[in-house]
Write a protein that holds these residues in place. Structure first.
Motif, short mmCIF file in Angstrom:
data_model
loop_
_atom_site.label_atom_id
_atom_site.label_comp_id
_atom_site.label_asym_id
_atom_site.label_seq_id
_atom_site.Cartn_x
_atom_site.Cartn_y
_atom_site.Cartn_z
N GLY A 52 7.68 -17.06 9.41
CA GLY A 52 7.45 -18.66 9.10
C GLY A 52 6.82 -18.52 7.96
O GLY A 52 7.13 -19.58 7.99
N GLU A 61 1.29 -24.14 13.24
CA GLU A 61 0.78 -22.89 14.11
C GLU A 61 -0.13 -23.02 14.96
O GLU A 61 -1.46 -23.60 14.84
CB GLU A 61 0.31 -22.22 12.67
CG GLU A 61 -0.97 -21.60 13.24
CD GLU A 61 -0.05 -19.86 14.09
OE1 GLU A 61 0.69 -19.80 13.65
OE2 GLU A 61 -1.05 -19.58 15.12
N ARG A 62 -0.09 -22.68 15.76
CA ARG A 62 -1.32 -22.44 17.09
C ARG A 62 -1.89 -22.15 17.03
O ARG A 62 -4.10 -22.29 17.32
CB ARG A 62 -1.36 -22.44 18.76
CG ARG A 62 -0.46 -20.99 18.82
CD ARG A 62 0.00 -19.84 19.80
NE ARG A 62 0.16 -18.78 19.28
CZ ARG A 62 0.68 -18.17 21.06
NH1 ARG A 62 0.56 -18.35 21.89
NH2 ARG A 62 0.70 -17.04 19.66
N GLY A 63 -2.96 -21.04 15.88
CA GLY A 63 -4.12 -20.55 16.35
C GLY A 63 -4.66 -21.12 15.15
O GLY A 63 -4.20 -22.47 14.50
N GLY A 108 0.06 -3.03 13.33
CA GLY A 108 -0.09 -1.68 12.88
C GLY A 108 -0.88 -1.29 11.81
O GLY A 108 -2.37 -1.33 11.79
N ALA A 109 -1.15 -1.91 10.61
CA ALA A 109 -0.29 -2.78 10.36
C ALA A 109 0.23 -2.41 8.96
O ALA A 109 -0.27 -2.04 8.13
CB ALA A 109 -0.30 -4.00 9.63
N TYR A 145 5.91 -3.51 3.56
CA TYR A 145 6.81 -2.97 3.20
C TYR A 145 7.21 -3.82 2.17
O TYR A 145 7.29 -5.45 2.05
CB TYR A 145 8.21 -3.33 3.69
CG TYR A 145 8.41 -2.59 4.89
CD1 TYR A 145 8.47 -0.73 4.88
CD2 TYR A 145 7.23 -2.50 6.31
CE1 TYR A 145 7.71 0.23 5.87
CE2 TYR A 145 7.16 -1.52 7.39
CZ TYR A 145 7.81 -0.56 7.28
OH TYR A 145 7.44 0.14 8.54
N VAL A 188 3.23 -25.97 19.29
CA VAL A 188 3.70 -26.89 19.60
C VAL A 188 4.89 -26.90 21.58
O VAL A 188 4.76 -25.70 21.48
CB VAL A 188 5.75 -26.35 18.87
CG1 VAL A 188 7.35 -27.18 18.95
CG2 VAL A 188 5.74 -26.37 17.51
N GLU A 206 8.51 -17.97 16.20
CA GLU A 206 7.17 -18.31 16.92
C GLU A 206 6.53 -16.67 17.70
O GLU A 206 5.82 -16.82 18.36
CB GLU A 206 7.38 -19.26 17.90
CG GLU A 206 9.08 -18.85 18.66
CD GLU A 206 9.40 -19.82 20.03
OE1 GLU A 206 8.70 -20.12 20.84
OE2 GLU A 206 10.22 -20.14 20.49
N GLY A 207 7.41 -16.01 17.49
CA GLY A 207 7.17 -14.89 17.51
C GLY A 207 7.69 -14.57 19.12
O GLY A 207 8.39 -14.98 18.89
N ALA A 261 1.91 -2.78 23.20
CA ALA A 261 1.22 -2.57 22.40
C ALA A 261 -0.30 -2.93 22.74
O ALA A 261 -0.75 -3.50 22.47
CB ALA A 261 2.21 -1.97 20.76
N PHE A 306 0.69 5.33 17.42
CA PHE A 306 0.35 4.92 16.05
C PHE A 306 -1.14 5.24 15.73
O PHE A 306 -2.38 5.03 15.98
CB PHE A 306 1.27 4.15 15.33
CG PHE A 306 -0.14 2.63 15.10
CD1 PHE A 306 -0.66 2.34 14.76
CD2 PHE A 306 0.42 1.87 16.62
CE1 PHE A 306 -1.04 1.14 15.25
CE2 PHE A 306 0.12 1.04 16.95
CZ PHE A 306 -1.10 0.15 15.93
N TYR A 362 -3.65 4.43 11.40
CA TYR A 362 -2.87 4.28 9.86
C TYR A 362 -4.67 3.96 9.80
O TYR A 362 -5.55 3.66 9.83
CB TYR A 362 -1.91 3.07 9.67
CG TYR A 362 -0.58 2.36 10.65
CD1 TYR A 362 -0.14 3.55 10.78
CD2 TYR A 362 -0.20 1.43 10.84
CE1 TYR A 362 1.27 3.41 11.07
CE2 TYR A 362 0.18 1.35 11.50
CZ TYR A 362 1.72 2.22 11.57
OH TYR A 362 2.79 2.67 11.93
N VAL A 376 14.15 -16.74 13.47
CA VAL A 376 13.74 -15.50 12.91
C VAL A 376 12.63 -15.05 13.33
O VAL A 376 12.30 -15.66 13.86
CB VAL A 376 13.59 -16.38 11.47
CG1 VAL A 376 14.59 -16.99 10.51
CG2 VAL A 376 11.89 -16.97 11.48
N ARG A 436 10.91 2.10 13.56
CA ARG A 436 8.77 0.68 13.38
C ARG A 436 8.17 -0.11 12.45
O ARG A 436 7.93 -0.45 11.70
CB ARG A 436 7.87 2.39 13.66
CG ARG A 436 7.79 3.26 14.07
CD ARG A 436 7.43 4.58 14.19
NE ARG A 436 7.39 4.81 12.89
CZ ARG A 436 8.79 5.49 12.43
NH1 ARG A 436 9.30 5.61 13.31
NH2 ARG A 436 8.69 5.92 11.05
N GLY A 485 8.70 -4.09 11.40
CA GLY A 485 9.12 -5.71 11.42
C GLY A 485 8.71 -6.28 11.05
O GLY A 485 9.55 -7.53 10.39
#
Ligand SMILES: Cc1cc2nc3c(=O)[nH]c(=O)nc-3n(C[C@H](O)[C@H](O)[C@H](O)COP(=O)(O)OP(=O)(O)OC[C@H]3O[C@@H](n4cnc5c(N)ncnc54)[C@H](O)[C@@H]3O)c2cc1C
Length: 435
Positions: free
Chosen positions: A17, A35-37, A47-48, A51, A131, A163-164, A187, A228, A230, A303, A315, A317
């Motif tokens: 988004g 955004e609902r948050g 994880g995270a 890139y 939404v 929206e994920g 996860a 994982f 990290y 998207v 791995r 995303g």
């Protein structure tokens, strides 16, 4: 109905988004983001690893102020049985370059920063706004959104669904099927806090260098999944996930898997003495190329995770999310600049850009992998890790047994477990799916 009209409404302020909103607003479009948050990132789990190349294409100088944790100089892949791991490890000083390629991040901080960048280029952001539905006319064209705010219907030329993984809005509006349980992993993740010096000495790193461990094997009890670990500046993110259909079948609990992973003799010393401050659970789309829904229609594009754009084999995303968001934004901007309406036919441009990018090329390459791993999970995630571990131990243990007898013992154990035909068939299937 809110009178103001927007060029585009973006649902969600996650990676996809924010990438879409930034791309459109920085090119002069009037963008509303919902955004609902409580704040961007408050609901997001990763994880995270982030890139850099994909973010550079959106915000080239992001390193100046983005909240980055450590750049990754070493990657460990571990195949685990209950007491051991067999590993492959790559470490290179080349990763200590001026502009490192991969960083660990903490999403709550990173998404806030990314969202601030969006607002700086003119995006109007409404947080704590869910939404509830898409506004759709009798022909199926999406005209805007309905929200949980008073008089909360808002119109725009195009709606970007970011929206994920749940994709509830798209499903509810009949734009797509709900994701299948065998195509989505659940996860769980914890953050373990430790002083920076402790992390650096345990992982043999200095400064902002970081290490990543990715692990598969008996830790998922024969289910398709991955764990994982990290390194962040002063914390370690650690988690494990498996397909939802496998959890439903085995009745295993994700929490128990995580506890077992943490207690594994290869993991426990790395997190010893840490303070756990955060626990989160989240889904990951893992169906790959064959699970991708319709990506565009009259007045809408989808998207990121909502479009199931996730490369479970590597791995990755967030980079697919950022790239699909950017490409959707670029396509919409090009159509707007050419005064072309946001029809399904015209929005095909987004799909064409995506097809030309690494996103679709990578997902297409591994199109048979998710089904192969899922249908052979007991072999790939249980039998082989145990066999490989025993083979490594046979190879290394020196007790007077002649090497030739050790080798025969190892070969016999593989054949007894999988048979010659089974071994050949697994190798061939894997080679074809990897091609
Ligand atoms: C445990 C775990 C580890 C991962 N590790 C990595 C990793 O190391 N590297 C990597 O690249 N990827 C990783 N991923 C995947 C990565 O997190 C996702 O691919 C990425 O976050 C997708 O971004 P997105 O914007 O599509 O979705 P999200 O980041 O999920 O954002 C969706 C946003 O939409 C909002 N939203 C949802 N519904 C509504 C609504 N109705 N109204 C308003 N707002 C709404 C949500 O609150 C959220 O902010 C991981 C995922 C998990 C779960």
């Amino acid at each position: 109905m809110i009178d103001e009209r927007f060029d585009a409404i973006v649902i969600g302020a996650g990676m996809a988004g924010n990438a879409a909103a930034y791309t459109m607003a920085s090119r002069g479009l009037k963008v509303l983001q919902l955004e609902r948050g409580e704040y961007p990132g408050s609901k997001n789990v990763q994880g995270a690893i982030m890139y850099a190349s994909m973010l550079e294409k959106i915000i080239p100088d992001f390193r100046e102020d983005a909240p980055l944790e450590r750049h990754i100089i070493e990657q460990r892949f571990w195949m685990m049985d209950d007491r051991s791991h067999t590993g492959m490890q790559y470490r290179s000083d080349d990763f200590n370059e001026d502009k490192p390629n991969r960083y660990t991040i903490v999403r709550a901080q990173f998404d806030k920063w990314f969202s601030r960048k969006c607002r700086e280029v003119g995006v109007t952001l409404l947080t704590e706004t869910t939404v509830t539905d898409l506004l759709v006319d009798s022909t199926g064209k999406v005209l805007g959104v309905k929200t949980d705010r008073k008089g909360g219907a808002i119109q725009a030329d195009v709606v970007v669904l970011a929206e994920g993984v749940n994709g509830l809005l798209g499903t509810r509006a009949g734009l797509r099927e709900p994701p299948k349980p065998e195509n989505v992993a659940l996860a769980v993740k914890e953050m373990h806090f430790l002083p920076a010096e402790t992390i650096e000495s345990r992982f043999n790193i200095k400064g902002d260098e970081g290490v990543v461990v990715e692990a598969a094997g008996t830790i998922t009890k024969g289910m398709t999944g991955l764990a994982f670990l990290y390194t962040n500046k002063e914390s370690i993110s650690l988690g494990i996930g498996c397909l939802i259909s496998d959890f439903a079948e085995t009745r295993e609990s994700p929490y128990t898997l995580l506890e077992t992973f943490k207690a594994h003799p290869s993991i426990a010393p790395l997190i010893a003495g840490s303070e756990v401050k955060e626990y989160a659970a989240h889904m990951i789309p893992e169906g790959g190329y064959k699970a991708i829904p319709q990506l565009h229609g009259d007045g809408w594009v989808v998207v990121g995770d909502a479009a199931q754009l996730n490369n479970a084999i590597h791995r990755e995303g967030s980079n697919l999310a950022m790239t699909s968001g950017r490409l959707a934004g670029e396509a919409i901007h090009r159509l707007k600049a050419g005064r072309q309406p946001m029809t399904k036919e015209n929005l095909k441009l987004y799909k064409e850009l995506l097809d030309e990018s690494f996103v679709m090329k990578d997902l297409k390459k591994y199109k048979d992998m998710p089904a192969l791993l899922h249908t052979n999970s007991a072999n790939f995630f249980q039998s082989y890790p145990q066999l490989i571990s025993r083979a490594a131990q046979n190879f290394l243990r020196v007790d007077g047994t002649p090497k030739i007898d050790m080798e025969k013992k190892t070969t016999r154990s593989f054949i007894e477990k999988r048979s010659r035909i089974g071994l050949i068939s697994d190798a061939v299937k894997l080679a074809f799916a990897w091609r």
